[in-house]
Motif scaffolding. Structure first.
Motif, PDB file in Angstrom:
ATOM      1  N   ALA A 194       0.816  -1.212   0.000  1.00 22.00           N
ATOM      2  CA  ALA A 194       0.000   0.000   0.000  1.00 22.00           C
ATOM      3  C   ALA A 194       0.851   1.264   0.000  1.00 22.00           C
ATOM      4  O   ALA A 194       0.359   2.334  -0.311  1.00 22.00           O
ATOM      5  CB  ALA A 194      -0.925   0.004   1.213  1.00 22.00           C
ATOM      6  N   VAL A 195       2.127   1.149   0.353  1.00 20.17           N
ATOM      7  CA  VAL A 195       3.024   2.301   0.441  1.00 20.17           C
ATOM      8  C   VAL A 195       4.002   2.232  -0.722  1.00 20.17           C
ATOM      9  O   VAL A 195       4.736   1.253  -0.862  1.00 20.17           O
ATOM     10  CB  VAL A 195       3.788   2.306   1.783  1.00 20.17           C
ATOM     11  CG1 VAL A 195       4.763   3.468   1.840  1.00 20.17           C
ATOM     12  CG2 VAL A 195       2.820   2.342   2.954  1.00 20.17           C
ATOM     13  N   ARG A 196       3.991   3.283  -1.547  1.00 21.94           N
ATOM     14  CA  ARG A 196       4.859   3.313  -2.725  1.00 21.94           C
ATOM     15  C   ARG A 196       5.590   4.641  -2.797  1.00 21.94           C
ATOM     16  O   ARG A 196       4.955   5.705  -2.776  1.00 21.94           O
ATOM     17  CB  ARG A 196       4.029   3.111  -3.991  1.00 21.94           C
ATOM     18  CG  ARG A 196       3.242   1.811  -3.940  1.00 21.94           C
ATOM     19  CD  ARG A 196       2.319   1.677  -5.103  1.00 21.94           C
ATOM     20  NE  ARG A 196       1.377   0.587  -4.833  1.00 21.94           N
ATOM     21  CZ  ARG A 196       0.234   0.434  -5.447  1.00 21.94           C
ATOM     22  NH1 ARG A 196      -0.131   1.279  -6.382  1.00 21.94           N
ATOM     23  NH2 ARG A 196      -0.551  -0.565  -5.137  1.00 21.94           N
ATOM     24  N   ARG A 197       6.910   4.577  -2.871  1.00 23.51           N
ATOM     25  CA  ARG A 197       7.735   5.792  -2.942  1.00 23.51           C
ATOM     26  C   ARG A 197       7.470   6.552  -4.228  1.00 23.51           C
ATOM     27  O   ARG A 197       7.225   5.971  -5.275  1.00 23.51           O
ATOM     28  CB  ARG A 197       9.222   5.446  -2.894  1.00 23.51           C
ATOM     29  CG  ARG A 197       9.734   4.890  -1.590  1.00 23.51           C
ATOM     30  CD  ARG A 197       9.887   5.918  -0.480  1.00 23.51           C
ATOM     31  NE  ARG A 197      10.519   7.147  -0.858  1.00 23.51           N
ATOM     32  CZ  ARG A 197      11.804   7.450  -0.693  1.00 23.51           C
ATOM     33  NH1 ARG A 197      12.605   6.582  -0.135  1.00 23.51           N
ATOM     34  NH2 ARG A 197      12.280   8.601  -1.064  1.00 23.51           N
ATOM     35  N   GLY A 254      -5.420  14.374  -1.167  1.00 22.81           N
ATOM     36  CA  GLY A 254      -6.468  13.383  -1.365  1.00 22.81           C
ATOM     37  C   GLY A 254      -7.332  13.208  -0.139  1.00 22.81           C
ATOM     38  O   GLY A 254      -7.207  13.938   0.843  1.00 22.81           O
ATOM     39  N   GLU A 255      -8.198  12.230  -0.235  1.00 19.06           N
ATOM     40  CA  GLU A 255      -9.159  11.973   0.838  1.00 19.06           C
ATOM     41  C   GLU A 255      -8.868  10.635   1.499  1.00 19.06           C
ATOM     42  O   GLU A 255      -8.384   9.728   0.839  1.00 19.06           O
ATOM     43  CB  GLU A 255     -10.581  11.977   0.273  1.00 19.06           C
ATOM     44  CG  GLU A 255     -11.010  13.335  -0.258  1.00 19.06           C
ATOM     45  CD  GLU A 255     -10.941  14.454   0.771  1.00 19.06           C
ATOM     46  OE1 GLU A 255     -11.225  14.185   1.963  1.00 19.06           O
ATOM     47  OE2 GLU A 255     -10.585  15.572   0.399  1.00 19.06           O
ATOM     48  N   VAL A 313      -1.987   3.640  -1.041  1.00 16.33           N
ATOM     49  CA  VAL A 313      -3.025   3.124  -1.931  1.00 16.33           C
ATOM     50  C   VAL A 313      -3.863   2.066  -1.220  1.00 16.33           C
ATOM     51  O   VAL A 313      -3.323   1.076  -0.709  1.00 16.33           O
ATOM     52  CB  VAL A 313      -2.395   2.516  -3.206  1.00 16.33           C
ATOM     53  CG1 VAL A 313      -3.467   2.018  -4.153  1.00 16.33           C
ATOM     54  CG2 VAL A 313      -1.490   3.531  -3.897  1.00 16.33           C
ATOM     55  N   GLY A 314      -5.171   2.293  -1.181  1.00 14.15           N
ATOM     56  CA  GLY A 314      -6.066   1.301  -0.614  1.00 14.15           C
ATOM     57  C   GLY A 314      -5.925   1.159   0.883  1.00 14.15           C
ATOM     58  O   GLY A 314      -5.716   2.120   1.610  1.00 14.15           O
ATOM     59  N   LEU A 324      -2.879  10.210  -0.990  1.00 12.62           N
ATOM     60  CA  LEU A 324      -3.837   9.158  -0.649  1.00 12.62           C
ATOM     61  C   LEU A 324      -4.657   8.793  -1.879  1.00 12.62           C
ATOM     62  O   LEU A 324      -5.278   9.664  -2.494  1.00 12.62           O
ATOM     63  CB  LEU A 324      -4.761   9.632   0.467  1.00 12.62           C
ATOM     64  CG  LEU A 324      -4.050  10.004   1.769  1.00 12.62           C
ATOM     65  CD1 LEU A 324      -4.987  10.785   2.679  1.00 12.62           C
ATOM     66  CD2 LEU A 324      -3.545   8.760   2.460  1.00 12.62           C
ATOM     67  N   ILE A 325      -4.647   7.511  -2.222  1.00  7.46           N
ATOM     68  CA  ILE A 325      -5.363   7.021  -3.400  1.00  7.46           C
ATOM     69  C   ILE A 325      -6.286   5.889  -2.965  1.00  7.46           C
ATOM     70  O   ILE A 325      -5.810   4.856  -2.478  1.00  7.46           O
ATOM     71  CB  ILE A 325      -4.369   6.539  -4.481  1.00  7.46           C
ATOM     72  CG1 ILE A 325      -3.433   7.688  -4.873  1.00  7.46           C
ATOM     73  CG2 ILE A 325      -5.118   5.984  -5.686  1.00  7.46           C
ATOM     74  CD1 ILE A 325      -2.262   7.270  -5.734  1.00  7.46           C
ATOM     75  N   ASP A 326      -7.573   6.096  -3.106  1.00  5.66           N
ATOM     76  CA  ASP A 326      -8.564   5.088  -2.696  1.00  5.66           C
ATOM     77  C   ASP A 326      -8.284   4.570  -1.290  1.00  5.66           C
ATOM     78  O   ASP A 326      -8.381   3.361  -1.024  1.00  5.66           O
ATOM     79  CB  ASP A 326      -8.604   3.919  -3.702  1.00  5.66           C
ATOM     80  CG  ASP A 326      -9.020   4.366  -5.086  1.00  5.66           C
ATOM     81  OD1 ASP A 326      -9.857   5.280  -5.184  1.00  5.66           O
ATOM     82  OD2 ASP A 326      -8.507   3.805  -6.070  1.00  5.66           O
ATOM     83  N   HIS A 327      -7.932   5.465  -0.400  1.00  3.38           N
ATOM     84  CA  HIS A 327      -7.556   5.086   0.966  1.00  3.38           C
ATOM     85  C   HIS A 327      -8.724   4.394   1.664  1.00  3.38           C
ATOM     86  O   HIS A 327      -9.861   4.845   1.616  1.00  3.38           O
ATOM     87  CB  HIS A 327      -7.125   6.318   1.745  1.00  3.38           C
ATOM     88  CG  HIS A 327      -6.623   6.008   3.110  1.00  3.38           C
ATOM     89  ND1 HIS A 327      -5.505   5.251   3.343  1.00  3.38           N
ATOM     90  CD2 HIS A 327      -7.098   6.332   4.316  1.00  3.38           C
ATOM     91  CE1 HIS A 327      -5.309   5.137   4.638  1.00  3.38           C
ATOM     92  NE2 HIS A 327      -6.266   5.783   5.248  1.00  3.38           N
TER      93      HIS A 327
END
Length: 134
Positions: free
Chosen positions: A9-12, A91-92, A26-27, A57-60
């Motif tokens: 879920a964590v991407r640099r 993001g949300e 992500v997610g 934050l992407i589709d958190h």
């Protein structure tokens, strides 16, 4: 990794500043992802005593905080107080109020939320750009 393993879920995010730590979240963030994030931050602190942070934050879909070790959370909080200058969240949801709740007193660094469509403003606020367009 096989097709049944969860994607981290964590991407640099590579940036044009060495002292900016930027990541996509992500997610859903599993405990292992959170531990990984704290480890990546520790490595960044070793290289740069002070740094800025950008979290996109992407589709958190939440964090498994109950499964993150108490020691990791304590150290992560203490080290954030020592090393972070500014933190932009893009993001949300707007998790800035939640993040502020991790600290006994208001943190000595700036925390700021940006809507997804205002991401460029977050990068400007930090004086940086992604190495590759988002």
């Amino acid at each position: 990794m096989n097709f049944l393993d969860a994607v981290p879920a964590v991407r640099r995010i590579d940036t044009d500043r060495e002292d900016l730590f930027a990541v996509d979240i992500v997610g859903h963030v599993a405990a292992a992802d959170a531990e990984n994030l704290f480890g990546l931050l520790e490595a960044a602190y070793a290289l740069h005593p002070k740094l800025d942070v950008l979290v996109r934050l992407i589709d958190h879909d939440g964090v498994d905080w109950p499964h993150v070790s108490d020691e990791t959370a304590r150290q992560g909080t203490a080290h954030a107080l020592e090393h972070i200058r500014r933190c932009a969240a893009v993001g949300e949801p707007d998790w800035i109020p939640y993040a502020q709740g991790f600290f006994a007193t208001p943190p000595p660094f700036e925390l700021r939320h940006f809507d997804r469509e205002d991401e460029a403003a977050a990068w400007r606020w930090l004086g940086a750009r992604p190495a590759k367009p988002p």
